[in-house]
Motif scaffolding. Sequence first.
Motif, PDB file in Angstrom:
ATOM      1  N   GLN A  29       0.792  -1.022  -0.013  1.00  0.00           N
ATOM      2  CA  GLN A  29      -0.058  -0.067  -0.047  1.00  0.00           C
ATOM      3  C   GLN A  29       1.024   1.019   0.054  1.00  0.00           C
ATOM      4  O   GLN A  29       2.062   1.228   0.332  1.00  0.00           O
ATOM      5  CB  GLN A  29      -0.914   0.170   1.216  1.00  0.00           C
ATOM      6  CG  GLN A  29      -0.329   0.090   2.446  1.00  0.00           C
ATOM      7  CD  GLN A  29      -1.384   0.151   3.557  1.00  0.00           C
ATOM      8  OE1 GLN A  29      -2.395  -0.649   3.734  1.00  0.00           O
ATOM      9  NE2 GLN A  29      -1.079   1.016   4.620  1.00  0.00           N
ATOM     10  N   GLY A  30       0.228   2.245  -0.476  1.00  0.00           N
ATOM     11  CA  GLY A  30       1.107   3.363  -0.534  1.00  0.00           C
ATOM     12  C   GLY A  30       0.212   4.690  -0.798  1.00  0.00           C
ATOM     13  O   GLY A  30      -0.760   4.647  -1.474  1.00  0.00           O
ATOM     14  N   ASP A  31       0.892   5.866  -0.866  1.00  0.00           N
ATOM     15  CA  ASP A  31       0.244   7.160  -0.924  1.00  0.00           C
ATOM     16  C   ASP A  31       1.338   7.801  -1.978  1.00  0.00           C
ATOM     17  O   ASP A  31       2.547   7.855  -1.804  1.00  0.00           O
ATOM     18  CB  ASP A  31       0.182   8.050   0.284  1.00  0.00           C
ATOM     19  CG  ASP A  31      -0.816   7.275   1.369  1.00  0.00           C
ATOM     20  OD1 ASP A  31      -1.937   7.003   0.842  1.00  0.00           O
ATOM     21  OD2 ASP A  31      -0.341   6.845   2.482  1.00  0.00           O
ATOM     22  N   GLY A  52       5.128   7.827  -5.667  1.00  0.00           N
ATOM     23  CA  GLY A  52       4.575   7.443  -4.223  1.00  0.00           C
ATOM     24  C   GLY A  52       5.512   6.816  -3.311  1.00  0.00           C
ATOM     25  O   GLY A  52       6.603   6.347  -3.595  1.00  0.00           O
ATOM     26  N   TYR A  54       5.658   3.693  -0.446  1.00  0.00           N
ATOM     27  CA  TYR A  54       5.093   2.523  -0.269  1.00  0.00           C
ATOM     28  C   TYR A  54       5.418   1.683   1.004  1.00  0.00           C
ATOM     29  O   TYR A  54       6.857   1.790   1.279  1.00  0.00           O
ATOM     30  CB  TYR A  54       4.833   1.647  -1.582  1.00  0.00           C
ATOM     31  CG  TYR A  54       4.201   2.249  -2.562  1.00  0.00           C
ATOM     32  CD1 TYR A  54       2.831   1.371  -2.906  1.00  0.00           C
ATOM     33  CD2 TYR A  54       4.194   3.412  -3.386  1.00  0.00           C
ATOM     34  CE1 TYR A  54       2.064   1.773  -3.796  1.00  0.00           C
ATOM     35  CE2 TYR A  54       3.432   3.864  -4.244  1.00  0.00           C
ATOM     36  CZ  TYR A  54       2.089   3.115  -4.527  1.00  0.00           C
ATOM     37  OH  TYR A  54       1.560   3.542  -5.359  1.00  0.00           O
ATOM     38  N   MET A 132      -7.739  10.707  -4.396  1.00  0.00           N
ATOM     39  CA  MET A 132      -8.170  11.572  -3.199  1.00  0.00           C
ATOM     40  C   MET A 132      -8.455  12.971  -3.369  1.00  0.00           C
ATOM     41  O   MET A 132      -8.699  13.649  -2.655  1.00  0.00           O
ATOM     42  CB  MET A 132      -7.020  11.231  -2.180  1.00  0.00           C
ATOM     43  CG  MET A 132      -6.789   9.614  -1.765  1.00  0.00           C
ATOM     44  SD  MET A 132      -7.835   8.749  -1.450  1.00  0.00           S
ATOM     45  CE  MET A 132      -7.855   8.987   0.420  1.00  0.00           C
ATOM     46  N   TYR A 142      -3.438  10.357  -4.183  1.00  0.00           N
ATOM     47  CA  TYR A 142      -4.073   8.942  -4.445  1.00  0.00           C
ATOM     48  C   TYR A 142      -3.538   7.990  -3.277  1.00  0.00           C
ATOM     49  O   TYR A 142      -2.260   8.308  -2.592  1.00  0.00           O
ATOM     50  CB  TYR A 142      -3.691   8.212  -5.780  1.00  0.00           C
ATOM     51  CG  TYR A 142      -2.153   7.550  -5.838  1.00  0.00           C
ATOM     52  CD1 TYR A 142      -1.686   6.247  -5.613  1.00  0.00           C
ATOM     53  CD2 TYR A 142      -1.398   8.652  -6.567  1.00  0.00           C
ATOM     54  CE1 TYR A 142      -0.440   6.047  -5.595  1.00  0.00           C
ATOM     55  CE2 TYR A 142       0.108   8.170  -6.806  1.00  0.00           C
ATOM     56  CZ  TYR A 142       0.397   6.696  -6.228  1.00  0.00           C
ATOM     57  OH  TYR A 142       1.759   6.535  -6.301  1.00  0.00           O
ATOM     58  N   ARG A 143      -4.049   6.981  -3.056  1.00  0.00           N
ATOM     59  CA  ARG A 143      -3.747   5.986  -2.123  1.00  0.00           C
ATOM     60  C   ARG A 143      -3.979   4.786  -3.029  1.00  0.00           C
ATOM     61  O   ARG A 143      -5.060   4.435  -3.798  1.00  0.00           O
ATOM     62  CB  ARG A 143      -4.759   5.645  -1.064  1.00  0.00           C
ATOM     63  CG  ARG A 143      -4.400   4.732  -0.234  1.00  0.00           C
ATOM     64  CD  ARG A 143      -4.874   4.872   1.234  1.00  0.00           C
ATOM     65  NE  ARG A 143      -4.279   3.971   2.110  1.00  0.00           N
ATOM     66  CZ  ARG A 143      -3.358   4.059   2.978  1.00  0.00           C
ATOM     67  NH1 ARG A 143      -2.776   5.478   2.928  1.00  0.00           N
ATOM     68  NH2 ARG A 143      -2.896   3.536   3.740  1.00  0.00           N
ATOM     69  N   GLU A 144      -3.026   3.517  -2.665  1.00  0.00           N
ATOM     70  CA  GLU A 144      -3.094   2.377  -3.631  1.00  0.00           C
ATOM     71  C   GLU A 144      -2.744   1.324  -2.710  1.00  0.00           C
ATOM     72  O   GLU A 144      -1.929   1.319  -1.794  1.00  0.00           O
ATOM     73  CB  GLU A 144      -2.029   2.292  -4.649  1.00  0.00           C
ATOM     74  CG  GLU A 144      -2.005   1.163  -5.264  1.00  0.00           C
ATOM     75  CD  GLU A 144      -1.016   0.983  -6.595  1.00  0.00           C
ATOM     76  OE1 GLU A 144      -0.954   0.206  -7.464  1.00  0.00           O
ATOM     77  OE2 GLU A 144       0.019   2.179  -6.769  1.00  0.00           O
ATOM     78  N   ILE A 145      -3.673   0.077  -2.948  1.00  0.00           N
ATOM     79  CA  ILE A 145      -4.033  -1.203  -2.199  1.00  0.00           C
ATOM     80  C   ILE A 145      -3.910  -2.095  -2.970  1.00  0.00           C
ATOM     81  O   ILE A 145      -4.474  -2.300  -3.921  1.00  0.00           O
ATOM     82  CB  ILE A 145      -4.842  -1.179  -1.083  1.00  0.00           C
ATOM     83  CG1 ILE A 145      -5.123  -0.124  -0.111  1.00  0.00           C
ATOM     84  CG2 ILE A 145      -5.039  -2.564  -0.557  1.00  0.00           C
ATOM     85  CD1 ILE A 145      -6.099   0.125   0.588  1.00  0.00           C
TER      86      ILE A 145
END
Length: 184
Positions: A29-31, A52, A54, A132, A142-145
């Motif tokens: 996950q990361g931003d 980003g 992570y 976001m 953004y946020r990624e999972i």
Amino acid sequence: MLLKNARWMVCVLAVLLTGPAAALTIAFQGDGTVTPTGGPDPSGNLPLLALGDYAFNGVGGWQLASPFSFNLISGTGTGTFSFNDGAFGDSLFGSITTAATATGFALQYTILGGTGAFLRASGAGHSQVFLMGDPNNPPTPYREIGVLHVPEPGTLALLAFGLAGLGMTRRRTGGAAPAASRRQ
């Protein structure tokens, strides 16, 4: 004769024990931010760059750089990615495909290589990117999972070693007739 059979048995056992390569599963996950690097072309392709910070399996320190092109008409895109861990010199890189969702993007990862612990890695993964902020006012946070599946290189090396040993054992025997049939 006993030594020759023992070598052959060890090689067969090594091949059987390794079986298919086990996959290392990495939850990540990361931003970050996604920013256009130019305007859309006449076909609607908009060049973007995602950057980003992570965490892999809860351990931070990984950075993402992902240049990709997103088609504003079809809602799909393609590009590349590189995850790098500055502390140990490990990396994973490859290609991505994207598709628009109501909240951002769905990504499919194809791992084509790596360095350090992931030297010559291959595999695949998927993720969900949540935008976001307003994409019309970049850079957009953004946020990624997601999850990546990478076959463990050590298991692949052991399998290759076992197969090579089996091949060498077969080459030494060279298909010669067994000793019992030569005596007759």
